[in-house]
Design an enzyme around this catalytic site. Structure first.
Site, PDB file in Angstrom:
ATOM      1  N   ASN A 194       0.749  -1.131   0.012  1.00 15.17           N
ATOM      2  CA  ASN A 194       0.045  -0.054   0.027  1.00 15.17           C
ATOM      3  C   ASN A 194       0.803   1.285  -0.195  1.00 15.17           C
ATOM      4  O   ASN A 194       0.359   2.271   0.284  1.00 15.17           O
ATOM      5  CB  ASN A 194      -1.032  -0.166   1.351  1.00 15.17           C
ATOM      6  CG  ASN A 194      -1.730  -1.373   1.300  1.00 15.17           C
ATOM      7  OD1 ASN A 194      -1.647  -2.055   1.987  1.00 15.17           O
ATOM      8  ND2 ASN A 194      -2.772  -1.324   0.255  1.00 15.17           N
ATOM      9  N   VAL A 199       1.933   6.997   0.708  1.00 13.78           N
ATOM     10  CA  VAL A 199       0.966   6.137   1.443  1.00 13.78           C
ATOM     11  C   VAL A 199      -0.423   6.352   0.608  1.00 13.78           C
ATOM     12  O   VAL A 199      -0.829   7.320   0.430  1.00 13.78           O
ATOM     13  CB  VAL A 199       0.888   6.491   2.905  1.00 13.78           C
ATOM     14  CG1 VAL A 199      -0.005   5.302   3.537  1.00 13.78           C
ATOM     15  CG2 VAL A 199       2.226   6.523   3.543  1.00 13.78           C
ATOM     16  N   CYS A 200      -1.016   4.914   0.542  1.00 14.38           N
ATOM     17  CA  CYS A 200      -2.149   4.907  -0.086  1.00 14.38           C
ATOM     18  C   CYS A 200      -3.189   4.285   0.558  1.00 14.38           C
ATOM     19  O   CYS A 200      -3.368   2.899   0.831  1.00 14.38           O
ATOM     20  CB  CYS A 200      -2.047   3.889  -1.723  1.00 14.38           C
ATOM     21  SG  CYS A 200      -3.552   3.772  -2.353  1.00 14.38           S
ATOM     22  N   ILE A 201      -3.748   4.907   1.549  1.00 15.41           N
ATOM     23  CA  ILE A 201      -4.944   4.639   2.343  1.00 15.41           C
ATOM     24  C   ILE A 201      -6.256   5.388   2.169  1.00 15.41           C
ATOM     25  O   ILE A 201      -5.935   6.548   1.871  1.00 15.41           O
ATOM     26  CB  ILE A 201      -4.570   4.195   3.860  1.00 15.41           C
ATOM     27  CG1 ILE A 201      -3.942   5.568   4.419  1.00 15.41           C
ATOM     28  CG2 ILE A 201      -3.493   3.193   4.047  1.00 15.41           C
ATOM     29  CD1 ILE A 201      -3.624   5.418   5.858  1.00 15.41           C
TER      30      ILE A 201
END
Lengths: 608, 165
Positions: free
Chosen positions: B81, B88-90
């Protein structure tokens, strides 16, 4: 686009430039003095002038008269006269004046702003290039100046205007920066900038006065061209002052007032909060729009005046006009949305009562500040009106529980059926507070088929939705299974307590959150004592390391922070009000975290 | 408005100092600019990132908390992720309006109720349990699914590097 080229061009620094111009100027004076010593220089000049050009006319004579009237020693007057007469020296003179203005600007910049930030320099360059480009277009593409005198006059005029505009821009950027980023006390810096802005304002008003008095000589069009930009500056300055200087002070003042009024009544609070929203907003919006419209008119005027629709100049101007119109449209659209949401909030989300505010001891979840007045969403969550307004402009759900708000206002007004629906939703929202509404579905059919015959079955459809939403009390068995789920995470909570809470919240995750946030009061003296004792023994063993990781995550927040305090310096957990101290604390904490982690890692390595 | 952002960030900073979550230190890089923070995150226990200290940069918009901040690891990070450049990919860092991947409901996205602390805790939790549905780093996601040993080996290396060992 012009920036890329400009960055690569070797622009001389200000010092070299000023040295060169000073040298040129001195040599010019020397030259002039030399020439003036020749007794019949004047007659030579006048005759040559008359022979060479007929264009130099009225203005030149005006200059002559001006010089005569000024009370100066004859030699200096002669030198000035010479400089104005000679074409080359005239340019040198202009150059010297430009240099002086630049130096003055630099001085003001150092006094008022100190060092410029990189972004400010960047903006400055961009603006300057833009300004230069448009003025060139204006001078040579639109009014097509012919004589050197006109060029010099316009250069002077635009020079001063540009000078003012750049400083307005600087002040705006700096004030914005102060209001947002910098946390230092900036009262004096602010004062300096405001004084500068006031000076700019007075110069601009003088320029307007000049335009008004000399309007007859200049002709209607030129007059309009000239006055437009001065007006724009006079509009922009008060705007900046209101937005960045008065507004923060006013906000502070109103907040103080709020606290004072709090005891009196809800109504006073309501009025104040409304004032807070609207006054500065409308002033700012009005000035913004006025500024944009003025600029638009100015550019449209230029396009029309330039008379050549297919030239490069008019193309550039049209591009700018297009940009301005979209900007104005955007502003108006935003404003309408704002008004709509404001009305919607007024109608649908009532002000929270004193009692509700007291019950809800939390701060506003958006700005984390205390709520003296608040609006209540259908899901019973409270927020500051202004905070909520800003959020609703971009999303239509409750920030806390994601309750989907029915913001499809057009449908509310159109038919009674959908109005019933919204009312129903609100009622349910009140009945079942923090229900997990992620799957809530609201069918807004009437918005799509306002006059369709299918509308007749729509109400029953929404009733169906309502009945699933407003499901009656959960059965005991359901509650128990949910409570067991929660108990798996928090084993030492008695099941009765969990069931009680679940009956209110109807959601495992909400209850868990409540426990984590310490909202579920539960005394367990034995366990706490035990665990803290355990912590202490652990912290004795590994002195420096944060032992928090050693115990189970099921403990309450308080407990964690308590043990954290016990093994980390208490001083480190204090939040200093002095920025420098905070920086040091932060640095220390980071270093300590690193050291602990390293130590732990090495220990684990040894064990393995 | 930006003043509100500043006040809120100050409140969050205060909370993170007086009541810090375990293994997390975060604060503005410079007191001059409260809109850029550095956060240190400890890799969660019992995972392949255990014990590492991962620095990340948080950049806040001027209308925070109405819009989410951006987060980017400034150290090496190999995780399904996290983009190869560290971003950061959330889902809670995605603004409510946009949905680049088209897989999240709006309930998972940013809301002003979120905070720096919650973001960092979510990041800790995705370190423990990557969400391989949203592959920001496809290689990492694939390795996480198919070759866990290799993944563990790489993360061990990252942990050691993050500690300067």
């Amino acid at each position: 686009m012009p920036l890329g080229i400009l960055n690569r061009l070797p622009i001389p620094t200000l010092t070299t430039y000023s040295v060169i111009s000073a040298a040129l100027f001195v040599s010019l004076i020397y030259n002039a003095k030399h020439a003036v010593e020749n007794p019949d220089w004047k007659s030579e000049f006048l005759t040559s002038d008359k022979n060479s050009s007929d264009i130099i006319g009225d203005e030149e004579e005006e200059h002559l008269i001006d010089l005569e009237t000024i009370n100066l020693p004859e030699s200096i007057r002669d030198i000035l006269f010479y400089m104005i007469q000679d074409n080359f020296s005239r340019w040198v003179f202009v150059n010297a004046v430009t240099c002086a203005i630049l130096l003055l600007g630099r001085m003001i910049q150092i006094i008022v702003f100190g060092d410029l930030r990189t972004i400010e320099i960047h903006i400055f360059r961009e603006k300057l290039c833009n300004y230069f480009l448009y003025k060139c277009i204006f001078m040579f593409g639109v009014i097509k100046v012919q004589t050197t005198e006109d060029v010099i006059f316009l250069l002077g005029w635009f020079g001063i205007l540009g000078f003012l505009q750049i400083f307005v821009q600087f002040s705006k950027d700096r004030l914005e920066y102060m209001a947002t980023v910098s946390s230092r006390d900036t009262f004096w810096d602010r004062c300096k900038i405001v004084t500068l802005l006031l000076c700019i304002l007075s110069i601009a008003s003088y320029m307007i006065y000049f335009c008004l008095t000399n309007g007859d000589n200049l002709g209607y069009n030129i007059f309009a061209f000239m006055i437009a930009e001065c007006l724009s500056i006079t509009l922009r300055v008060p705007h900046i002052v209101i937005k960045y200087v008065i507004d923060p002070f006013e906000a502070k003042f109103i907040r103080n007032q709020n606290q004072r009024f709090r005891e009196r009544n809800v109504f006073a609070n309501f009025i104040i909060s409304k004032m807070e929203i609207s006054l500065t907003y409308y002033i700012s919006l009005g000035l913004d729009l006025a500024d944009l419209c003025l600029e638009l008119l100015h550019y449209l005027h230029m396009v029309l005046w330039s008379n050549a629709l297919f030239s490069v100049a008019s193309f550039a101007l049209c591009m700018h006009v297009r940009y301005l119109t979209t900007e104005i449209q955007r502003k108006i659209k935003k404003h309408r949305n704002y008004i709509w949401i404001l009305n919607h909030m007024e109608k649908e989300y009532p002000m929270a009562s004193e009692k509700e505010l007291n019950e809800n001891s939390d701060n506003c979840a958006i700005c984390w500040e205390k709520m003296e007045v608040a609006r209540k969403l259908p899901c019973r969550h409270l927020f500051h009106a202004t905070c909520l307004q800003l959020w609703l402009e971009q999303d239509t759900s409750c920030p806390t529980c994601r309750y989907v708000l029915n913001m499809n206002g057009s449908s509310i007004r159109r038919s009674t059926t959908s109005r019933q629906t919204t009312r129903g939703v609100i009622r349910i929202g009140r009945a079942a507070i923090p229900l997990n509404r992620q799957h809530f579905f609201h069918f807004d059919g009437t918005a799509f088929f306002p006059s369709s015959r299918y509308v007749s079955w729509l109400p029953s459809f929404s009733v169906q939705v309502m009945s699933t939403m407003g499901a009656p009390e959960l059965s005991d068995s359901q509650l128990e299974t949910m409570a067991r789920q929660v108990q798996q995470i928090f084993p030492h909570y008695p099941i009765n307590l969990l069931i009680d809470n679940l009956r209110q919240t109807r959601s495992v995750s909400v209850t868990s959150n409540n426990i984590l946030e310490g909202l579920l009061p539960f005394e367990e003296p034995n366990i706490i004592e035990e665990s803290s004792q355990m912590n202490r023994t652990i912290s004795d063993v590994t002195e420096a390391s944060t032992s928090t990781a050693a115990y189970s995550p099921t403990q309450e927040n308080e407990n964690i922070s308590e043990s954290y305090n016990s093994n980390v310096n208490i001083k480190e957990c204090e939040f200093s009000s002095i920025p420098a101290e905070r920086e040091i604390t932060l640095k220390n904490r980071k270093e300590q975290l690193f050291l602990n982690a390293k130590q732990k890692y090495l220990e684990r390595r040894l064990v393995n | 408005m930006a003043g509100a952002a500043l006040r809120r960030l100050m409140a969050e900073y205060k909370q993170l100092v007086t009541n810090p979550p375990e293994g997390i230190v975060a604060g503005p890089i410079s007191e001059e600019n409260f809109f850029e923070w550095e956060a240190l995150i400890t890799g969660p226990e019992g995972t392949c990132f255990e014990g590492g200290i991962f620095p990340a940069k948080l950049i806040f918009p001027f209308d925070y908390p109405l819009s989410p901040p951006k987060m980017q690891f400034t150290c090496d990070m190999f995780h399904p992720n996290v983009y190869p450049d560290g971003r950061v990919c959330i889902s809670i860092l995605h603004a409510p309006g946009d949905d680049p991947m088209g897989y999240e409901t709006s309930a998972e996205r940013w809301s002003p109720v979120q905070s720096v602390e919650k973001i960092l805790l979510s990041v800790v939790s995705i370190l423990a349990e990557p969400n391989d549905e949203s592959g920001a780093n496809v290689d990492a996601a694939k390795m996480w699914r198919e070759n866990r040993e290799e993944f563990n080996r790489i993360s061990e290396k990252i942990v050691r590097k993050s500690l300067g060992l």
